[in-house]
Scaffold this motif. Structure first.
Motif, PDB file in Angstrom:
ATOM      1  N   GLU A   1      38.722  34.247  48.655  1.00 23.97           N
ATOM      2  CA  GLU A   1      39.497  34.620  49.202  1.00 23.97           C
ATOM      3  C   GLU A   1      38.883  35.774  50.291  1.00 23.97           C
ATOM      4  N   ARG A   2      37.776  36.826  49.929  1.00 23.09           N
ATOM      5  CA  ARG A   2      37.368  37.892  50.586  1.00 23.09           C
ATOM      6  C   ARG A   2      36.933  37.201  51.818  1.00 23.09           C
ATOM      7  N   GLY A   3      36.075  36.217  51.514  1.00 23.23           N
ATOM      8  CA  GLY A   3      35.551  35.141  52.233  1.00 23.23           C
ATOM      9  C   GLY A   3      36.002  34.814  53.400  1.00 23.23           C
ATOM     10  N   LEU A   4      37.376  34.059  53.046  1.00 18.85           N
ATOM     11  CA  LEU A   4      38.266  33.085  53.948  1.00 18.85           C
ATOM     12  C   LEU A   4      38.825  34.079  54.503  1.00 18.85           C
ATOM     13  N   VAL A   5      39.429  35.752  54.300  1.00 18.86           N
ATOM     14  CA  VAL A   5      39.567  36.189  54.890  1.00 18.86           C
ATOM     15  C   VAL A   5      38.695  36.907  55.980  1.00 18.86           C
ATOM     16  N   THR A   6      37.381  37.138  55.838  1.00 23.13           N
ATOM     17  CA  THR A   6      36.048  36.772  56.945  1.00 23.13           C
ATOM     18  C   THR A   6      36.403  36.090  57.751  1.00 23.13           C
ATOM     19  N   LEU A   7      36.231  34.976  57.552  1.00 23.74           N
ATOM     20  CA  LEU A   7      36.552  33.843  58.099  1.00 23.74           C
ATOM     21  C   LEU A   7      37.203  33.670  59.159  1.00 23.74           C
ATOM     22  N   ARG A   8      38.496  33.938  58.257  1.00 16.80           N
ATOM     23  CA  ARG A   8      40.004  34.524  59.097  1.00 16.80           C
ATOM     24  C   ARG A   8      39.458  35.799  60.667  1.00 16.80           C
ATOM     25  N   ASP A   9      39.219  37.018  60.478  1.00 14.08           N
ATOM     26  CA  ASP A   9      38.576  37.521  61.099  1.00 14.08           C
ATOM     27  C   ASP A   9      37.862  37.612  62.324  1.00 14.08           C
ATOM     28  N   ARG A  10      36.580  36.607  62.404  1.00  6.37           N
ATOM     29  CA  ARG A  10      35.550  36.064  63.432  1.00  6.37           C
ATOM     30  C   ARG A  10      36.898  35.005  63.921  1.00  6.37           C
ATOM     31  N   GLY A  11      37.397  34.763  63.850  1.00  3.16           N
ATOM     32  CA  GLY A  11      38.200  33.373  64.448  1.00  3.16           C
ATOM     33  C   GLY A  11      37.915  31.739  64.090  1.00  3.16           C
ATOM     34  N   GLU A  12      37.290  31.659  62.834  1.00  2.00           N
ATOM     35  CA  GLU A  12      36.423  30.471  62.515  1.00  2.00           C
ATOM     36  C   GLU A  12      37.739  30.265  61.530  1.00  2.00           C
ATOM     37  N   LEU A  13      38.727  30.665  60.518  1.00  2.00           N
ATOM     38  CA  LEU A  13      40.198  30.254  60.622  1.00  2.00           C
ATOM     39  C   LEU A  13      41.392  30.847  61.051  1.00  2.00           C
ATOM     40  N   ALA A  14      42.316  29.463  60.819  1.00  5.03           N
ATOM     41  CA  ALA A  14      43.158  30.253  61.470  1.00  5.03           C
ATOM     42  C   ALA A  14      43.840  31.078  60.799  1.00  5.03           C
ATOM     43  N   PRO A  15      44.690  31.636  61.948  1.00  2.00           N
ATOM     44  CA  PRO A  15      45.115  33.085  62.247  1.00  2.00           C
ATOM     45  C   PRO A  15      46.533  32.986  61.012  1.00  2.00           C
ATOM     46  N   GLY A  16      47.372  32.341  61.162  1.00  2.58           N
ATOM     47  CA  GLY A  16      48.353  31.810  60.019  1.00  2.58           C
ATOM     48  C   GLY A  16      47.298  31.228  59.572  1.00  2.58           C
ATOM     49  N   ALA A  17      46.623  31.286  58.038  1.00  7.17           N
ATOM     50  CA  ALA A  17      46.253  30.529  57.184  1.00  7.17           C
ATOM     51  C   ALA A  17      46.413  31.449  55.913  1.00  7.17           C
ATOM     52  N   ASP A  18      46.745  31.103  55.006  1.00  7.72           N
ATOM     53  CA  ASP A  18      46.713  31.903  53.421  1.00  7.72           C
ATOM     54  C   ASP A  18      45.289  32.514  52.979  1.00  7.72           C
ATOM     55  N   PRO A  19      44.688  32.863  52.894  1.00  8.75           N
ATOM     56  CA  PRO A  19      43.380  33.124  52.302  1.00  8.75           C
ATOM     57  C   PRO A  19      43.390  32.793  50.664  1.00  8.75           C
ATOM     58  N   ALA A  20      44.395  33.268  50.149  1.00  6.17           N
ATOM     59  CA  ALA A  20      44.730  33.814  49.162  1.00  6.17           C
ATOM     60  C   ALA A  20      45.369  32.128  48.593  1.00  6.17           C
ATOM     61  N   ARG A  21      45.804  31.348  48.839  1.00  6.09           N
ATOM     62  CA  ARG A  21      46.530  30.735  48.889  1.00  6.09           C
ATOM     63  C   ARG A  21      45.150  29.781  48.163  1.00  6.09           C
ATOM     64  N   LEU A  22      44.460  29.330  49.823  1.00  3.12           N
ATOM     65  CA  LEU A  22      43.415  28.665  50.119  1.00  3.12           C
ATOM     66  C   LEU A  22      42.687  28.646  48.803  1.00  3.12           C
ATOM     67  N   ALA A  23      41.885  30.116  48.515  1.00  2.00           N
ATOM     68  CA  ALA A  23      41.227  30.164  47.265  1.00  2.00           C
ATOM     69  C   ALA A  23      41.729  29.210  45.899  1.00  2.00           C
ATOM     70  N   GLN A  24      43.075  29.088  45.150  1.00  2.00           N
ATOM     71  CA  GLN A  24      43.915  29.515  44.885  1.00  2.00           C
ATOM     72  C   GLN A  24      43.702  27.631  44.510  1.00  2.00           C
TER      73      GLN A  24
END
Length: 201
Positions: A140-163
């Protein structure tokens, strides 16, 4: 559950670690129900007074074993601690596969083994779930980093994706072990990566 006693000296830590390691090995092979405290004492060489100094009951010992399993699992996938790019996620999946390519693999996930046995135990099931959530938290933390860097859609839910990724990992590990065929895990990880990539902006 009552708190476990902490090892306050180097010798005490070694004794506690020996007990936990012995229990972890036995429970991996024989399960929780098939591992008595007497068997743990025999395997560890510890005395009853030492055992009960650190663990007031078997549930506390199982809790320590769950922690040990998680430590071992994460140690085999160090990339999970520094996920800052899509390439890092690919490295993480390769590390998962490397473990299963070793002699004797594919092996069962120790947390998965426990989940199957204690999933309905009101005291132990939450401890297994907590371990999974700690594992997922690094993703989840890694996916948050990707979202913050603009490499993951702003509306993506890192917790759900990690799950979702963890679901693929566990299913792949289970079938790879049962079938003695790593392709089940290879395919599951590719599916997980493909799903994660579908949330690229």
């Amino acid at each position: 559950m009552e708190a476990q006693a902490a090892a306050t000296t180097a010798r005490g830590k070694r004794t506690r670690d020996t007990i936990v390691d012995a229990a972890a090995g036995l429970m991996y092979v024989n399960g929780v129900s098939g591992t008595s405290l007497d068997k743990v004492l025999a395997a560890s060489g510890a005395g009853k007074s030492q055992m009960y100094h650190y663990f007031k009951n078997k549930d506390q010992l199982v809790g320590a074993v769950i922690d040990r399993y998680l430590e071992q699992i994460l140690a085999n996938q160090p990339a999970i601690f520094e996920l800052t790019s899509w390439a890092d996620l690919e490295t993480w999946t390769e590390q998962l596969l490397d473990v299963q390519r070793r002699a004797g693999g594919p092996i069962a996930c120790p947390l998965g083994n426990l989940a199957g046995e204690v999933g309905d135990n009101p005291k132990l099931a939450p401890l297994v779930d907590q371990a999974y959530r700690k594992w997922e938290s690094h993703l989840e933390r890694g996916l948050v980093t990707l979202r913050d860097r603009g490499e993951l859609a702003p509306g993506a839910d890192p917790a759900r994706l990690a799950q979702a990724a963890m679901t693929s990992v566990q299913g792949g590990l289970l079938l790879a072990h049962i079938r003695h065929d790593i392709t089940a895990l290879e395919d599951a990880l590719q599916i997980a990566l493909g799903y994660l990539r579908s949330f690229k902006p």
